[in-house]
Design a protein around this motif. Structure first.
Motif, PDB file in Angstrom:
ATOM      1  N   LEU A   1       4.645  -1.614  -9.966  1.00 19.78           N
ATOM      2  CA  LEU A   1       5.226  -0.486 -10.691  1.00 19.78           C
ATOM      3  C   LEU A   1       4.573  -0.336 -12.056  1.00 19.78           C
ATOM      4  CD1 LEU A   1       7.301   1.730 -11.313  1.00 19.78           C
ATOM      5  CD2 LEU A   1       8.940  -0.084 -11.890  1.00 19.78           C
ATOM      6  N   SER A   2       4.419  -1.421 -12.771  1.00 20.22           N
ATOM      7  CA  SER A   2       3.799  -1.390 -14.095  1.00 20.22           C
ATOM      8  C   SER A   2       2.353  -0.915 -14.024  1.00 20.22           C
ATOM      9  CB  SER A   2       3.870  -2.781 -14.730  1.00 20.22           C
ATOM     10  OG  SER A   2       3.276  -2.788 -16.008  1.00 20.22           O
ATOM     11  N   GLU A   3       1.620  -1.419 -13.040  1.00 15.51           N
ATOM     12  CA  GLU A   3       0.214  -1.038 -12.885  1.00 15.51           C
ATOM     13  C   GLU A   3       0.062   0.444 -12.576  1.00 15.51           C
ATOM     14  OE1 GLU A   3      -1.325  -5.381 -11.109  1.00 15.51           O
ATOM     15  OE2 GLU A   3      -1.165  -3.626  -9.806  1.00 15.51           O
TER      16      GLU A   3
ATOM     17  N   TRP B   1       6.743  10.262 -19.897  1.00 16.41           N
ATOM     18  CA  TRP B   1       7.251   9.215 -20.767  1.00 16.41           C
ATOM     19  C   TRP B   1       7.389   7.869 -20.059  1.00 16.41           C
ATOM     20  CZ3 TRP B   1      11.751  12.822 -22.611  1.00 16.41           C
ATOM     21  CH2 TRP B   1      11.227  13.812 -23.451  1.00 16.41           C
ATOM     22  N   GLY B   2       7.742   7.892 -18.778  1.00 19.75           N
ATOM     23  CA  GLY B   2       7.817   6.624 -18.076  1.00 19.75           C
ATOM     24  C   GLY B   2       8.940   6.502 -17.073  1.00 19.75           C
ATOM     25  N   ILE B   3       9.055   5.284 -16.540  1.00 19.83           N
ATOM     26  CA  ILE B   3      10.033   4.940 -15.510  1.00 19.83           C
ATOM     27  C   ILE B   3      10.735   3.652 -15.913  1.00 19.83           C
ATOM     28  CG2 ILE B   3      10.360   4.162 -13.122  1.00 19.83           C
ATOM     29  CD1 ILE B   3       7.950   5.764 -12.309  1.00 19.83           C
TER      30      ILE B   3
ATOM     31  N   PRO C   1       0.804  -1.218   0.000  1.00 22.79           N
ATOM     32  CA  PRO C   1       0.000   0.000   0.000  1.00 22.79           C
ATOM     33  C   PRO C   1       0.846   1.281   0.000  1.00 22.79           C
ATOM     34  CG  PRO C   1      -0.862  -1.573   1.580  1.00 22.79           C
ATOM     35  CD  PRO C   1       0.467  -2.095   1.140  1.00 22.79           C
ATOM     36  N   ILE C   2       1.938   1.263   0.735  1.00 27.91           N
ATOM     37  CA  ILE C   2       2.794   2.455   0.787  1.00 27.91           C
ATOM     38  C   ILE C   2       3.611   2.571  -0.499  1.00 27.91           C
ATOM     39  CG2 ILE C   2       4.624   3.613   2.090  1.00 27.91           C
ATOM     40  CD1 ILE C   2       3.538   2.234   4.590  1.00 27.91           C
ATOM     41  N   TRP C   3       4.017   1.455  -1.056  1.00 30.80           N
ATOM     42  CA  TRP C   3       4.731   1.441  -2.331  1.00 30.80           C
ATOM     43  C   TRP C   3       3.865   2.052  -3.433  1.00 30.80           C
ATOM     44  CZ3 TRP C   3       8.568   1.800  -5.306  1.00 30.80           C
ATOM     45  CH2 TRP C   3       8.761   1.096  -6.492  1.00 30.80           C
ATOM     46  N   ARG C   4       2.587   1.695  -3.462  1.00 28.64           N
ATOM     47  CA  ARG C   4       1.684   2.259  -4.474  1.00 28.64           C
ATOM     48  C   ARG C   4       1.503   3.770  -4.268  1.00 28.64           C
ATOM     49  NH1 ARG C   4      -1.143  -1.321  -7.667  1.00 28.64           N
ATOM     50  NH2 ARG C   4      -1.131  -3.518  -7.016  1.00 28.64           N
ATOM     51  N   ALA C   5       1.283   4.180  -3.022  1.00 24.59           N
ATOM     52  CA  ALA C   5       1.130   5.606  -2.733  1.00 24.59           C
ATOM     53  C   ALA C   5       2.411   6.364  -3.079  1.00 24.59           C
ATOM     54  CB  ALA C   5       0.770   5.804  -1.264  1.00 24.59           C
TER      55      ALA C   5
ATOM     56  N   ARG D   1      -1.649   3.420 -14.852  1.00 21.76           N
ATOM     57  CA  ARG D   1      -2.749   4.223 -14.320  1.00 21.76           C
ATOM     58  C   ARG D   1      -2.435   5.715 -14.410  1.00 21.76           C
ATOM     59  NH1 ARG D   1      -3.108   0.256  -9.790  1.00 21.76           N
ATOM     60  NH2 ARG D   1      -4.867  -1.119 -10.248  1.00 21.76           N
ATOM     61  N   PHE D   2      -1.212   6.067 -14.047  1.00 23.09           N
ATOM     62  CA  PHE D   2      -0.842   7.481 -14.046  1.00 23.09           C
ATOM     63  C   PHE D   2      -0.827   8.036 -15.465  1.00 23.09           C
ATOM     64  CE2 PHE D   2       2.358  10.917 -14.105  1.00 23.09           C
ATOM     65  CZ  PHE D   2       1.760  11.780 -13.192  1.00 23.09           C
ATOM     66  N   ARG D   3      -0.288   7.305 -16.395  1.00 25.56           N
ATOM     67  CA  ARG D   3      -0.185   7.791 -17.770  1.00 25.56           C
ATOM     68  C   ARG D   3      -1.552   7.877 -18.442  1.00 25.56           C
ATOM     69  NH1 ARG D   3       4.254   5.295 -21.441  1.00 25.56           N
ATOM     70  NH2 ARG D   3       3.757   7.219 -22.538  1.00 25.56           N
ATOM     71  N   ALA D   4      -2.544   7.197 -17.870  1.00 27.28           N
ATOM     72  CA  ALA D   4      -3.902   7.266 -18.412  1.00 27.28           C
ATOM     73  C   ALA D   4      -4.668   8.484 -17.922  1.00 27.28           C
ATOM     74  CB  ALA D   4      -4.675   5.995 -18.046  1.00 27.28           C
TER      75      ALA D   4
END
Length: 592
Positions: free
Chosen positions: A311-313, A328-330, A261-265, A317-320
């Motif tokens: 990370l991929s998910e 561009w990405g990570i 949960p903290i990694w996603r945030a 989500r952010f790029r959408a």
């Protein structure tokens, strides 16, 4: 000889002293200009400067005037005391404001300048050198920790029953499935009754904190995650001492960050901060042990698959979203701790290859990290590195090297010698390369092989390699034609309080007379040109760097996009500040 006060003698002397228009003076000044121009042509940003559009040249001149004005009105000992007070801390008694002053002392003041507002909007391209756990502002992360169910705190070594004990204790903050320890443990956490190693819920711990309750608890926990102003300015303790505190910060941050949960945030906050700061791409080094846990579990995962899946998910989500559409990405740069024994490094390398096979687009390269002066030099790691190269070939994966080297004050030491090994090992970029300027032959080799230096000025200052931006060696590398990019290294720990790079860009612009807006633009463009957007052979990599925006691949496309953003930025400067600071006739400043 008559005295100089004699009017007749003074008049005679005045006739004999050459005037500025005298041919001998003109000849001298012409020779001086020619010598200076010859040196300017050797700079790494020379080509960028001389290809600037008229609009960009005008923006460069405007920014130069703003910088000069702020030097005279803000960065001066005559600055009013009330204006010199920083946002976070009172101005120390007797502190003199001056250009290039220590970052930790200047931060609050710089963030209120016009130059700050300009640099904040600059399209910075890619962030190529940063360490994962030290990227997101700690205040935000601690808020997430406090509202995440099941988070607990413990000291795994040493009691916490006094201010000094709390400063030294091995503090960890983790999710515990059982919700923490007993009420007795919570009551005794800050007293002599606490049993070392017992977990206590963060809410209970905060409520019972003896120095200010919850707010005091958060201040204390943050102090274990960041370097203070005192840590930064006590130069007499030397680099080794500050590194002890520095490594301790990573231990505390990593203890709570490595939970789903903290990694996603964390990832959502990271990408938001980068986009707000004009950063479009990031390659982040990480060195996580196998301690990452899924939501609701305190049992570590057996591999890195789920961490990279998250990370991929989150990236998708952010790029959408509208705010993430331009991002561009990570990609990650896998790192092993250089001071480790052969067995742990080989295991880390093996995990790297396995993760590359399962998540090929998210992993861009490999590095070895940690204090160079105290860790194993690259020369002693050659067996492991050649084993790694062989295994990559057997598995048919491309994992290039992006090596730390020369992050040292030494000259001729093993840490300084890492530069030779990094170049000969084929590193595509060098992290820090602080001591590179001392080695003229290596400078030429780096230029010939088109190796980029990932420079982190504030990090080098905070970790006591230099006293201020004015003493940093990066201008020497730029003058010698070495390709460089600005990076922020560990902003959450070092005091920037954001994942962005504006502080490092601002420091460079304000501190180095020869740089200017055009120089910043060149550094930003380099970060795109040397970014690892995709897997490439050494030949493909070099070809893309040479062709730049004239190529046909992803890198050329990104460089073209950056160039458009740069022109829009320059247009904004001219529109916003042209009336007050502009001079339509002065468009030649970018060549200085």
């Amino acid at each position: 000889m008559p005295p100089i006060s004699d009017p007749d003698y003074a008049a005679l002397i005045a006739e004999e002293v050459p005037t500025p228009s005298d041919p001998v003076i003109k000849q001298f000044l012409a020779a001086r200009d020619a010598l200076r121009d010859e040196e300017q042509r050797q700079r790494s940003d020379h080509s960028f400067r001389h290809s600037l559009s008229p609009l960009a040249r005008r923006a460069h001149a405007i920014v130069a005037r703003i910088r000069d004005q702020e030097h005279k009105t803000i960065w001066t000992p005559d600055l009013d005391e009330t204006l010199a007070t920083t946002k976070s801390e009172e101005r120390p008694a007797g502190m003199t404001v001056h250009p290039g002053m220590a970052f930790s002392l200047a931060k609050g003041l710089m963030e209120g300048t016009k130059l700050w507002g300009i640099v904040r909007r600059l399209p910075k391209g890619g962030l190529l050198h940063a360490h994962l756990d030290a990227m997101v502002d700690v205040d935000h992360l601690l808020e997430v920790v406090m509202r995440t169910k099941g988070m607990c705190v413990a000291s795994l070594e040493g009691r916490m029953d006094g201010e000094e004990a709390r400063r030294r204790a091995d503090v960890q903050v983790k999710f515990r499935g059982d919700g923490g320890g007993t009420d007795e443990a919570a009551g005794g956490l800050w007293t002599g009754g606490y049993k070392v190693g017992e977990w206590v819920g963060v809410e209970e711990a905060a409520e019972g904190f003896p120095e200010g309750g919850r707010e005091g608890f958060l201040r204390w926990l943050k102090s274990r995650c960041v370097l203070s102003r005192t840590d930064a300015v006590e130069q007499h303790h030397g680099p080794d001492e500050i590194w002890k505190k520095f490594i301790g910060c990573f231990r505390v941050l990593g203890s709570f960050l490595h939970y789903e949960p903290i990694w996603r945030a964390f990832l959502r906050r990271l990408m938001t901060l980068l986009v707000e700061d004009g950063v479009s791409w990031v390659e982040i080094r990480f060195a996580w042990p196998l301690d990452y846990c899924r939501e609701g579990s305190d049992v570590p995962e057996p591999d890195y698959d789920h961490m990279f899946t998250v990370l991929s998910e989150e990236l998708d989500r952010f790029r959408a979203t509208p705010e993430g559409a331009s991002f561009w990405g990570i990609r990650m740069i896998w790192t092993s701790i250089r001071s480790g024994p052969t067995r742990s490094i080989i295991q880390s390398m093996d995990d790297c290859i396995a993760t590359k096979l399962s998540h090929p687009t998210l992993l861009s390269g490999y590095d070895l990290v940690g204090l160079e002066d105290g860790g194993r030099p690259l020369s002693s790691l050659l067996p492991e590195l050649f084993w790694f190269r062989k295994q990559c070939a057997l598995e048919d994966v491309t994992i290039p090297l992006f090596l730390h080297a020369g992050e040292t004050l030494g000259d001729g030491t093993e840490a300084d010698g890492n530069l030779y090994d990094a170049v000969l090992l084929g590193t595509r970029r060098i992290g820090h390369a602080f001591s590179l300027y001392k080695h003229p032959r290596l400078v030429e080799a780096v230029k010939d092989r088109r190796v980029l230096v990932e420079s982190c000025p504030i990090s080098n200052e905070m970790l006591r390699l230099t006293g201020s931006i004015m003493q940093h060696p990066l201008p020497a590398l730029l003058a010698r034609g070495v390709a460089c990019a600005l990076c922020n290294d560990d902003p959450a720990i070092l005091g920037q309080d954001t994942a962005g790079m504006t502080h490092d860009f601002w420091q460079a612009l304000q501190g180095w007379e020869n740089l200017g807006l055009a120089g910043l633009g060149s550094l930003a463009e380099n970060s795109v040109r040397w970014a690892a957007f995709e897997d490439q052979t050494a030949e493909e990599w070099t070809k893309d760097i040479k062709e730049a925006s004239m190529g046909s691949g992803i890198k050329a496309k990104r460089l073209q996009e950056w160039a458009v953003a740069w022109e829009r930025f320059c247009l904004w400067i001219v529109t916003e500040y042209g009336e007050e600071y502009g001079d339509d006739e002065d468009e030649g400043g970018a060549s200085t």
